[in-house]
Write a protein that holds these residues in place. Structure first.
Motif, mmCIF file in Angstrom:
data_model
loop_
_atom_site.group_PDB
_atom_site.id
_atom_site.type_symbol
_atom_site.label_atom_id
_atom_site.label_comp_id
_atom_site.label_asym_id
_atom_site.label_seq_id
_atom_site.Cartn_x
_atom_site.Cartn_y
_atom_site.Cartn_z
ATOM 1 N N TYR A 288 0.831 -1.205 0.000
ATOM 2 C CA TYR A 288 0.000 0.000 0.000
ATOM 3 C C TYR A 288 0.866 1.256 0.000
ATOM 4 C CZ TYR A 288 -3.547 3.385 1.433
ATOM 5 O OH TYR A 288 -4.385 4.460 1.480
ATOM 6 N N ALA A 289 1.913 1.270 0.848
ATOM 7 C CA ALA A 289 2.783 2.440 0.942
ATOM 8 C C ALA A 289 3.493 2.709 -0.377
ATOM 9 C CB ALA A 289 3.809 2.231 2.066
ATOM 10 N N LEU A 290 4.012 1.665 -1.019
ATOM 11 C CA LEU A 290 4.691 1.846 -2.304
ATOM 12 C C LEU A 290 3.713 2.342 -3.370
ATOM 13 C CD1 LEU A 290 7.039 -1.279 -2.408
ATOM 14 C CD2 LEU A 290 7.699 1.094 -2.035
ATOM 15 N N GLY A 291 2.483 1.841 -3.316
ATOM 16 C CA GLY A 291 1.483 2.290 -4.270
ATOM 17 C C GLY A 291 1.183 3.774 -4.122
ATOM 18 N N MET A 292 1.066 4.243 -2.891
ATOM 19 C CA MET A 292 0.788 5.657 -2.660
ATOM 20 C C MET A 292 1.952 6.530 -3.111
ATOM 21 S SD MET A 292 -2.269 5.727 -1.611
ATOM 22 C CE MET A 292 -2.422 7.420 -1.045
ATOM 23 N N ILE A 293 3.186 6.078 -2.858
ATOM 24 C CA ILE A 293 4.367 6.832 -3.294
ATOM 25 C C ILE A 293 4.402 6.913 -4.817
ATOM 26 C CG2 ILE A 293 6.892 6.813 -3.376
ATOM 27 C CD1 ILE A 293 6.810 5.539 -0.564
ATOM 28 N N HIS A 294 4.134 5.768 -5.464
ATOM 29 C CA HIS A 294 4.136 5.729 -6.933
ATOM 30 C C HIS A 294 3.109 6.717 -7.495
ATOM 31 C CE1 HIS A 294 3.022 4.271 -10.957
ATOM 32 N NE2 HIS A 294 4.249 3.775 -11.033
ATOM 33 N N GLY A 295 1.911 6.734 -6.905
ATOM 34 C CA GLY A 295 0.882 7.646 -7.371
ATOM 35 C C GLY A 295 1.270 9.100 -7.180
ATOM 36 N N ALA A 296 1.913 9.401 -6.045
ATOM 37 C CA ALA A 296 2.292 10.785 -5.752
ATOM 38 C C ALA A 296 3.336 11.309 -6.724
ATOM 39 C CB ALA A 296 2.804 10.889 -4.317
ATOM 40 N N VAL A 297 4.356 10.514 -7.004
ATOM 41 C CA VAL A 297 5.444 10.999 -7.861
ATOM 42 C C VAL A 297 5.035 11.057 -9.327
ATOM 43 C CG1 VAL A 297 7.223 10.154 -6.271
ATOM 44 C CG2 VAL A 297 6.482 8.699 -8.146
ATOM 45 N N ASN A 298 3.930 10.391 -9.700
ATOM 46 C CA ASN A 298 3.468 10.433 -11.088
ATOM 47 C C ASN A 298 2.232 11.307 -11.269
ATOM 48 O OD1 ASN A 298 5.114 8.372 -12.800
ATOM 49 N ND2 ASN A 298 4.703 7.294 -10.887
ATOM 50 N N ALA A 299 1.884 12.043 -10.237
ATOM 51 C CA ALA A 299 0.637 12.805 -10.268
ATOM 52 C C ALA A 299 0.639 13.912 -11.311
ATOM 53 C CB ALA A 299 0.346 13.400 -8.896
ATOM 54 N N ARG A 300 1.814 14.378 -11.736
ATOM 55 C CA ARG A 300 1.869 15.507 -12.667
ATOM 56 C C ARG A 300 1.825 15.091 -14.140
ATOM 57 N NH1 ARG A 300 6.217 19.902 -10.214
ATOM 58 N NH2 ARG A 300 5.127 20.262 -8.244
ATOM 59 N N SER A 301 1.872 13.781 -14.393
ATOM 60 C CA SER A 301 1.803 13.356 -15.787
ATOM 61 C C SER A 301 0.429 13.697 -16.348
ATOM 62 C CB SER A 301 2.072 11.854 -15.904
ATOM 63 O OG SER A 301 1.113 11.136 -15.168
ATOM 64 N N PHE B 82 -2.765 13.311 -19.460
ATOM 65 C CA PHE B 82 -3.410 12.354 -20.338
ATOM 66 C C PHE B 82 -4.403 13.097 -21.202
ATOM 67 C CE2 PHE B 82 -6.960 9.470 -21.286
ATOM 68 C CZ PHE B 82 -6.269 8.472 -21.967
ATOM 69 N N ASP B 83 -4.261 12.973 -22.506
ATOM 70 C CA ASP B 83 -5.174 13.613 -23.447
ATOM 71 C C ASP B 83 -5.916 12.513 -24.209
ATOM 72 O OD1 ASP B 83 -6.553 15.072 -25.282
ATOM 73 O OD2 ASP B 83 -4.799 15.799 -26.377
ATOM 74 N N PRO B 84 -7.160 12.232 -23.859
ATOM 75 C CA PRO B 84 -7.880 11.128 -24.511
ATOM 76 C C PRO B 84 -8.027 11.324 -26.017
ATOM 77 C CG PRO B 84 -9.365 12.474 -23.181
ATOM 78 C CD PRO B 84 -7.975 12.900 -22.828
ATOM 79 N N GLN C 51 -4.472 5.895 -8.030
ATOM 80 C CA GLN C 51 -5.518 6.814 -7.596
ATOM 81 C C GLN C 51 -5.407 8.172 -8.294
ATOM 82 O OE1 GLN C 51 -8.226 7.067 -6.135
ATOM 83 N NE2 GLN C 51 -8.429 9.031 -5.091
ATOM 84 N N LYS C 52 -4.188 8.683 -8.455
ATOM 85 C CA LYS C 52 -3.997 10.012 -9.054
ATOM 86 C C LYS C 52 -3.469 9.939 -10.484
ATOM 87 C CE LYS C 52 -3.400 12.437 -4.666
ATOM 88 N NZ LYS C 52 -2.556 13.374 -3.887
ATOM 89 N N ASP C 53 -3.462 8.786 -11.071
ATOM 90 C CA ASP C 53 -3.005 8.639 -12.445
ATOM 91 C C ASP C 53 -4.048 9.252 -13.377
ATOM 92 O OD1 ASP C 53 -1.370 7.427 -14.635
ATOM 93 O OD2 ASP C 53 -3.227 6.323 -14.961
ATOM 94 N N LYS D 230 -3.015 6.888 -27.473
ATOM 95 C CA LYS D 230 -3.135 5.556 -28.072
ATOM 96 C C LYS D 230 -3.069 4.485 -26.982
ATOM 97 C CE LYS D 230 -1.118 6.963 -32.490
ATOM 98 N NZ LYS D 230 -0.034 6.721 -33.487
ATOM 99 N N ARG D 231 -3.431 4.864 -25.797
ATOM 100 C CA ARG D 231 -3.357 3.990 -24.628
ATOM 101 C C ARG D 231 -4.305 2.796 -24.770
ATOM 102 N NH1 ARG D 231 -2.637 4.787 -18.874
ATOM 103 N NH2 ARG D 231 -3.117 2.788 -17.912
ATOM 104 N N SER D 232 -3.862 1.635 -24.304
ATOM 105 C CA SER D 232 -4.710 0.451 -24.230
ATOM 106 C C SER D 232 -4.998 0.162 -22.761
ATOM 107 C CB SER D 232 -4.016 -0.748 -24.876
ATOM 108 O OG SER D 232 -4.807 -1.911 -24.738
ATOM 109 N N PHE D 233 -6.266 0.062 -22.399
ATOM 110 C CA PHE D 233 -6.685 -0.225 -21.030
ATOM 111 C C PHE D 233 -7.204 -1.659 -20.940
ATOM 112 C CE2 PHE D 233 -7.277 4.368 -21.423
ATOM 113 C CZ PHE D 233 -6.731 4.854 -20.240
ATOM 114 N N THR D 234 -6.996 -2.270 -19.780
ATOM 115 C CA THR D 234 -7.544 -3.600 -19.514
ATOM 116 C C THR D 234 -8.483 -3.511 -18.323
ATOM 117 O OG1 THR D 234 -5.571 -4.709 -20.371
ATOM 118 C CG2 THR D 234 -7.014 -5.996 -18.927
ATOM 119 N N ILE D 235 -9.694 -4.034 -18.491
ATOM 120 C CA ILE D 235 -10.711 -3.984 -17.439
ATOM 121 C C ILE D 235 -11.127 -5.399 -17.083
ATOM 122 C CG2 ILE D 235 -12.942 -3.054 -16.743
ATOM 123 C CD1 ILE D 235 -12.709 -1.006 -18.978
ATOM 124 N N GLY D 236 -11.142 -5.713 -15.806
ATOM 125 C CA GLY D 236 -11.635 -7.002 -15.334
ATOM 126 C C GLY D 236 -13.147 -6.943 -15.175
#
Length: 302
Positions: free
Chosen positions: A75-88, A90-92, A282-284, A96-102
């Motif tokens: 959980y902690a690593l996930g939150m850190i990952h989200g925080a440091v990538n929060a500024r990226s 996304f323009d739909p 969460q913040k991606d 050309k992003r591919s998403f996978t949904i369960g």
């Protein structure tokens, strides 16, 4: 132990060992040599005063203490990952992003037509893939980013995951128009006198409903069992069989197959359908966009 005593890179190695259970695979994933991973494991063992992972014939198995640490560290690593990538960004419109949904086959029937119709307009180069929630290790796949979102009744996705209620739905009886049960209301006697097609869907919310019906007295007269809902419309259209299905699936199938549905005479639990994503994303912005689109199209007002 203080935080300044811990090298964050060691926790990344720990998290990878939990998922892969092989030093060689962890080394490959992280772009390290196997000696470097072994050295990191030695440092972790010294830091925590525990073996953490034991070599077995089936790979590196975590100790009880490692299992205890796993959820919090992930959980902690996930939150850190989200925080440091929060500024990226996304323009739909250009992505050309591919998403996978369960999701289940019901989910594909209910969610995908509207979702894909909207994506064709607002994100023409974006593509979607689906996987069965029961066909993958959903927790690990979502943490690793292999599955972006999941939709359904998924009680196994708790710690480390966010969720958003889309809707709750009840069960109905579905049959062809003109069936002997084609009336405003049917009784339990009507239900148990009819012949049924049953969907065998163990491990899902619908599987729980099947257990209730199969353990009831009298027993359903099950004439046909199938492993999914995809063929239900075709089957009911040409037979006198009836099926117990979620109401929103019945609404989708009614017009194309000439079917009718009525409120179920047996008291069955409602199903809560939620949208899930890992805390790491969460913040991606890309995840936020797709989540927002699904909520806009399919969520009931809170």
């Amino acid at each position: 132990m203080e935080l300044e005593d811990i090298d964050l890179n060691l926790l990344v190695v720990f998290n990878q060992l939990l998922k892969e259970r092989k030093v060689s695979k962890v080394a490959e994933n992280l772009g390290l040599g196997q000696p470097a991973v072994s050295n990191a494991l030695a440092r972790l063992r010294k830091l925590f005063g525990d073996e953490l992972f034991l070599r077995t014939s089936s790979g590196m198995q975590p100790t009880p203490f490692a299992d205890q640490l796993a959820e919090s560290i992930g959980y902690a690593l996930g939150m850190i990952h989200g925080a440091v990538n929060a500024r990226s960004s996304f323009d739909p419109a250009t992505s050309k992003r591919s998403f996978t949904i369960g999701m289940t086959d019901i989910g594909e029937i209910y969610f995908l037509p509207q979702l894909m119709q909207r994506i064709q307009v607002v994100a023409p180069a974006v593509s979607i893939s689906t996987v069965r929630n029961t066909a993958v290790n959903l927790r690990d796949a979502m943490e690793a980013g292999q599955v972006d979102l999941a939709i359904g009744l998924l009680p196994q996705l708790k710690a480390g995951f966010f969720q958003r209620r889309l809707f709750a739905q009840r069960y109905v009886c579905l049959f062809r128009a003109g069936h002997a049960l084609d009336k405003k209301r049917i009784t339990q006697a009507d239900f148990y006198a009819a012949e049924h097609v049953a969907v065998v869907s163990a491990g899902t919310g619908h599987g729980q409903v099947d257990e209730i019906l199969d353990n009831a007295s009298p027993q359903r007269r099950v004439k046909l069992k199938v492993p999914h809902f995809v063929a239900i419309g075709h089957i009911l259209q040409r037979t006198e069989l009836i099926a117990t299905v979620p109401e929103r699936l019945a609404e989708r199938m009614a017009q194309p197959f000439g079917l009718r549905h009525v409120l179920h005479p047996v008291k069955l639990p409602q199903i809560a359908i939620n949208l899930f994503w890992h805390a790491k994303y969460q913040k991606d912005p890309a995840s936020q966009w797709l989540r927002g689109l699904i909520v806009e199209l399919h969520a009931d007002a809170l």
